[in-house]
Design a protein around this motif. Sequence first.
Motif, PDB file in Angstrom:
ATOM      1  N   GLY A 269       0.809  -1.211   0.000  1.00 56.03           N
ATOM      2  CA  GLY A 269       0.000   0.000   0.000  1.00 56.03           C
ATOM      3  C   GLY A 269       0.842   1.261   0.000  1.00 56.03           C
ATOM      4  O   GLY A 269       2.043   1.240  -0.231  1.00 56.03           O
ATOM      5  N   GLY A 270       0.179   2.387   0.260  1.00 53.14           N
ATOM      6  CA  GLY A 270       0.859   3.668   0.242  1.00 53.14           C
ATOM      7  C   GLY A 270       0.975   4.219  -1.166  1.00 53.14           C
ATOM      8  O   GLY A 270       0.313   3.767  -2.097  1.00 53.14           O
ATOM      9  N   THR A 271       1.836   5.207  -1.330  1.00 54.00           N
ATOM     10  CA  THR A 271       2.049   5.801  -2.638  1.00 54.00           C
ATOM     11  C   THR A 271       3.258   5.163  -3.312  1.00 54.00           C
ATOM     12  O   THR A 271       4.097   4.533  -2.664  1.00 54.00           O
ATOM     13  CB  THR A 271       2.287   7.316  -2.528  1.00 54.00           C
ATOM     14  N   ALA A 272       3.351   5.365  -4.621  1.00 50.05           N
ATOM     15  CA  ALA A 272       4.490   4.824  -5.361  1.00 50.05           C
ATOM     16  C   ALA A 272       5.794   5.430  -4.855  1.00 50.05           C
ATOM     17  O   ALA A 272       6.816   4.741  -4.760  1.00 50.05           O
ATOM     18  CB  ALA A 272       4.316   5.109  -6.852  1.00 50.05           C
ATOM     19  N   ARG A 273       5.778   6.707  -4.510  1.00 51.12           N
ATOM     20  CA  ARG A 273       6.994   7.357  -4.016  1.00 51.12           C
ATOM     21  C   ARG A 273       7.394   6.792  -2.659  1.00 51.12           C
ATOM     22  O   ARG A 273       8.583   6.580  -2.387  1.00 51.12           O
ATOM     23  CB  ARG A 273       6.801   8.869  -3.922  1.00 51.12           C
ATOM     24  N   GLN A 274       6.441   6.559  -1.776  1.00 52.82           N
ATOM     25  CA  GLN A 274       6.763   5.994  -0.469  1.00 52.82           C
ATOM     26  C   GLN A 274       7.427   4.633  -0.613  1.00 52.82           C
ATOM     27  O   GLN A 274       8.426   4.345   0.054  1.00 52.82           O
ATOM     28  CB  GLN A 274       5.487   5.880   0.378  1.00 52.82           C
ATOM     29  N   ARG A 275       6.904   3.802  -1.477  1.00 61.14           N
ATOM     30  CA  ARG A 275       7.493   2.479  -1.687  1.00 61.14           C
ATOM     31  C   ARG A 275       8.880   2.590  -2.322  1.00 61.14           C
ATOM     32  O   ARG A 275       9.785   1.821  -2.010  1.00 61.14           O
ATOM     33  CB  ARG A 275       6.578   1.605  -2.536  1.00 61.14           C
ATOM     34  N   ALA A 276       9.042   3.562  -3.240  1.00 60.82           N
ATOM     35  CA  ALA A 276      10.344   3.747  -3.884  1.00 60.82           C
ATOM     36  C   ALA A 276      11.399   4.184  -2.865  1.00 60.82           C
ATOM     37  O   ALA A 276      12.543   3.713  -2.902  1.00 60.82           O
ATOM     38  CB  ALA A 276      10.229   4.765  -5.011  1.00 60.82           C
ATOM     39  N   LEU A 277      11.026   5.066  -1.961  1.00 61.89           N
ATOM     40  CA  LEU A 277      11.958   5.517  -0.930  1.00 61.89           C
ATOM     41  C   LEU A 277      12.312   4.372   0.015  1.00 61.89           C
ATOM     42  O   LEU A 277      13.477   4.233   0.431  1.00 61.89           O
ATOM     43  CB  LEU A 277      11.352   6.688  -0.153  1.00 61.89           C
ATOM     44  N   ARG A 278      11.325   3.572   0.352  1.00 63.70           N
ATOM     45  CA  ARG A 278      11.587   2.394   1.190  1.00 63.70           C
ATOM     46  C   ARG A 278      12.584   1.474   0.491  1.00 63.70           C
ATOM     47  O   ARG A 278      13.477   0.901   1.137  1.00 63.70           O
ATOM     48  CB  ARG A 278      10.276   1.662   1.467  1.00 63.70           C
ATOM     49  N   GLN A 279      12.463   1.328  -0.826  1.00 63.07           N
ATOM     50  CA  GLN A 279      13.375   0.478  -1.583  1.00 63.07           C
ATOM     51  C   GLN A 279      14.787   1.065  -1.635  1.00 63.07           C
ATOM     52  O   GLN A 279      15.776   0.325  -1.579  1.00 63.07           O
ATOM     53  CB  GLN A 279      12.848   0.280  -3.002  1.00 63.07           C
TER      54      GLN A 279
END
Length: 320
Positions: A269-279
Amino acid sequence: MGQTRRTVATGALALGLSPGVALAAADLALVAQYGAPEAPVTVFETDAGGLGVFAHGQPARRLSPLAPGRYAVEGGGELLVTARGVRWDGAVLPRRDFGAEVQAGIRRAVRADPKTLRERALAATPPKESGQFLQADLVDLATIDPTIAFDIRYAGRDNFMGLKLYERPAAWLQRPAAQALGRAAKALAAQGYGLTIHDAYRPWFVTWMFWEATPPASRVFVADPAKGSRHNRGCAVDLTLHDLATGAVVQMPSRYDEMSTRSYADFAGGTARQRALRQILRDAMVAQGFEIYPEEWWHFDYGDWRRYPIGTKTFTELAG
């Protein structure tokens, strides 16, 4: 829970594999969780820039806008925006912040006097361990890299228990882990990011305090002092990213120390940017020998953590 979690994450991420355009503000406002804690419904931004939805344990589906506040659900049905949440397949699902709700419940249930709790914890006996262990060599992370920032939550009251548990804001790691963290910091600086440390080495007596003050029903979220915590061994670190240009901490799919499915390392879940930063954070840490902790995106263990004994030195003793 782990198997279901990974199934949900895989299905959701498969909806978009390449970066797309940013969502409109009205659509982005829908990105959240809804319904009941035992079966949440998650609306998220796909990597392609659209919206998707998945129910707990079920595959993700695309959402296609039909009109303001009205979306067609891939495979049939509609999702409608309501004043308090959404309506899907006839079910009214209120918008929820499960992490905040769990934290509020724990704080209401904690009935510990910090001074007395600390005195009892310092008098408690750590578990006895057998075997060959490496010699502890804890390093102050403030000496590792100037781009590293600190937000030590357990040195204040901004934590899930609402209690001050550390006597000072500081962070230590075993030397090999600290050096690896420094290398990760340098790699991230080249991308415009710095590391913000929330927690690292945790004296055993603080693990005892967690367990003692946490209501039995919520102890699934804390380590059993009879076994010790990964943090007690000095190779576990809780951290996030900040923007080097502004100093602002970035937004991840969940808050630090949040007790909800949003905290899982592969939560879709969350936004695409949030997941990208987590990665970005994950890639930098794994490249230097840290292991991902599946239940918490912010928690990483250095490879040799099992070879160190449970530590008992307080922050005051370490500061010398």
